[in-house]
Design a protein around this motif. Structure first.
Motif, PDB file in Angstrom:
ATOM      1  N   MET A 125      59.530  10.374  29.456  1.00 30.63           N
ATOM      2  CA  MET A 125      58.132  10.778  29.671  1.00 30.63           C
ATOM      3  C   MET A 125      57.671  10.286  31.045  1.00 30.63           C
ATOM      4  O   MET A 125      57.916   9.159  31.446  1.00 30.63           O
ATOM      5  N   LEU A 145      54.361  10.209  33.955  1.00 32.08           N
ATOM      6  CA  LEU A 145      52.912  10.280  34.118  1.00 32.08           C
ATOM      7  C   LEU A 145      52.603  10.878  35.488  1.00 32.08           C
ATOM      8  O   LEU A 145      53.199  10.472  36.488  1.00 32.08           O
ATOM      9  N   VAL A 191      50.762  13.991  31.185  1.00 35.93           N
ATOM     10  CA  VAL A 191      52.080  13.438  30.882  1.00 35.93           C
ATOM     11  C   VAL A 191      53.047  14.610  30.766  1.00 35.93           C
ATOM     12  O   VAL A 191      52.652  15.731  30.420  1.00 35.93           O
ATOM     13  N   TYR A 192      54.289  14.337  31.079  1.00 38.93           N
ATOM     14  CA  TYR A 192      55.288  15.397  31.121  1.00 38.93           C
ATOM     15  C   TYR A 192      56.539  14.972  30.356  1.00 38.93           C
ATOM     16  O   TYR A 192      57.107  13.906  30.612  1.00 38.93           O
ATOM     17  N   ASP A 193      56.909  15.824  29.408  1.00 34.07           N
ATOM     18  CA  ASP A 193      58.136  15.597  28.670  1.00 34.07           C
ATOM     19  C   ASP A 193      58.570  16.999  28.228  1.00 34.07           C
ATOM     20  O   ASP A 193      58.197  17.445  27.157  1.00 34.07           O
ATOM     21  N   PHE A 229      51.432   5.481  27.037  1.00 31.31           N
ATOM     22  CA  PHE A 229      52.330   6.619  26.835  1.00 31.31           C
ATOM     23  C   PHE A 229      53.807   6.261  26.990  1.00 31.31           C
ATOM     24  O   PHE A 229      54.665   7.131  26.904  1.00 31.31           O
ATOM     25  N   VAL A 251      55.704   5.593  29.533  1.00 28.08           N
ATOM     26  CA  VAL A 251      56.375   6.452  30.508  1.00 28.08           C
ATOM     27  C   VAL A 251      57.403   5.654  31.302  1.00 28.08           C
ATOM     28  O   VAL A 251      57.328   4.432  31.383  1.00 28.08           O
ATOM     29  N   VAL A 295      56.025   7.211  37.386  1.00 22.16           N
ATOM     30  CA  VAL A 295      54.669   7.670  37.673  1.00 22.16           C
ATOM     31  C   VAL A 295      54.645   8.405  39.014  1.00 22.16           C
ATOM     32  O   VAL A 295      55.228   7.929  39.998  1.00 22.16           O
ATOM     33  N   CYS A 315      54.070  14.668  38.751  1.00 16.70           N
ATOM     34  CA  CYS A 315      55.042  14.407  37.672  1.00 16.70           C
ATOM     35  C   CYS A 315      56.445  14.825  38.100  1.00 16.70           C
ATOM     36  O   CYS A 315      57.409  14.069  37.946  1.00 16.70           O
TER      37      CYS A 315
END
Ligand SMILES: [Zn+2]
Length: 260
Positions: free
Chosen positions: A1, A3, A16-18, A47, A49, A52, A249
């Motif tokens: 994950m 940020l 957030v990116y996943d 989160f 992560v 970042v 991200c």
């Protein structure tokens, strides 16, 4: 994950990116910028992560912030996990290149100010850090710019300048079409056409509160007028207020992956 954070003049947007992006927060910049680092640390913890990315409305040269005309306040970003800090227009360009699946792209963001980012062979071009500052190209006349210069594109077509020149919000001028009749619009198209001849991108993508809302046909008509027929990139607009945070991200992800 991962940020992704977009620190703009008005708001701080967080995604957030996943595999997919999720918008998780928006904070007012003024209230939060001075303790930006603890805001980010809290999000990192919440989160869980692993990296970042931060997109900033600032000029970053050799890793240092040298100018930040639209953000008031001071801050530092000092995180224990891998992080990337880049100019907001660069983040926009990087995200646009991934979204439209092109390797060579010019991203132009037009809002209060004007920024641009260059993607060549799939990579962002930074130069010493400030590459792609199309908003501060000299385009003629002696209008004062926020950077201290005169006759710059931003001083003729940035949101603040349109307001100063016409006493109106740019959005209204887009709606009634009057923006396309301004000398500033023509100057912007000339500047973009010149940049296209320099870079020969597959696409030019416009974003930002003003840029993302411009009419593609009007843009094409004006930009192509100043270009040889051999240089006619796709002209696109992207109306995604989270494009910068998403690009941040993807930059962070790329930097983490390249170190693995
Ligand atoms: Zn300037």
């Amino acid at each position: 994950m991962i940020l992704g954070i977009d620190v703009g003049g008005t708001n701080i947007d967080v995604v957030v990116y996943d595999e997919d992006f999720e918008h998780v927060a928006t904070y007012p910049t003024e209230k939060n910028v001075s303790n930006l680092n603890s805001v980010i640390e809290e999000l990192v913890e919440r989160f869980e992560v692993e990296a970042v990315g931060v997109g900033l409305a600032a000029w970053i040269k050799r890793g240092k912030i040298v100018k930040m005309p639209n953000i008031r306040g001071e801050f530092r970003i000092d995180l224990e996990i891998p992080h990337v800090i880049d100019n907001d227009a660069n983040c926009f360009a990087f995200y646009s290149a991934k979204l439209f699946e092109v390797e060579n792209l010019l991203g132009v963001t037009i809002g209060t100010g004007i920024g641009s980012g260059i993607v060549a062979d799939g990579r962002l071009i930074h130069g010493e850090g400030l590459a792609g500052e199309i908003g501060h190209w000299f385009v003629g006349n002696d209008r004062k710019c926020t950077c201290g210069g005169v006759g710059h594109l931003e001083a003729n077509f940035g949101g603040w300048s349109l307001k100063e020149q016409f006493g109106r919000d740019a959005k209204e001028m887009i709606e009634d079409g009057s923006i396309y009749l301004t000398e500033g619009f023509r100057m912007m198209c000339v500047a973009v056409a010149n940049a296209v001849t320099l870079l020969d991108p597959e696409a030019v993508v416009f974003g930002g509160r003003i840029g993302g809302n411009l009419d593609v046909e009007k843009l094409k008509e004006c930009i192509y007028r100043y270009l040889m027929p051999e240089f006619r990139p796709e002209i696109l607009t992207l109306r995604d207020p989270l494009a910068v945070a998403k690009g941040a991200c993807l930059l962070a992800e790329e930097s983490v992956c390249s170190k693995r």
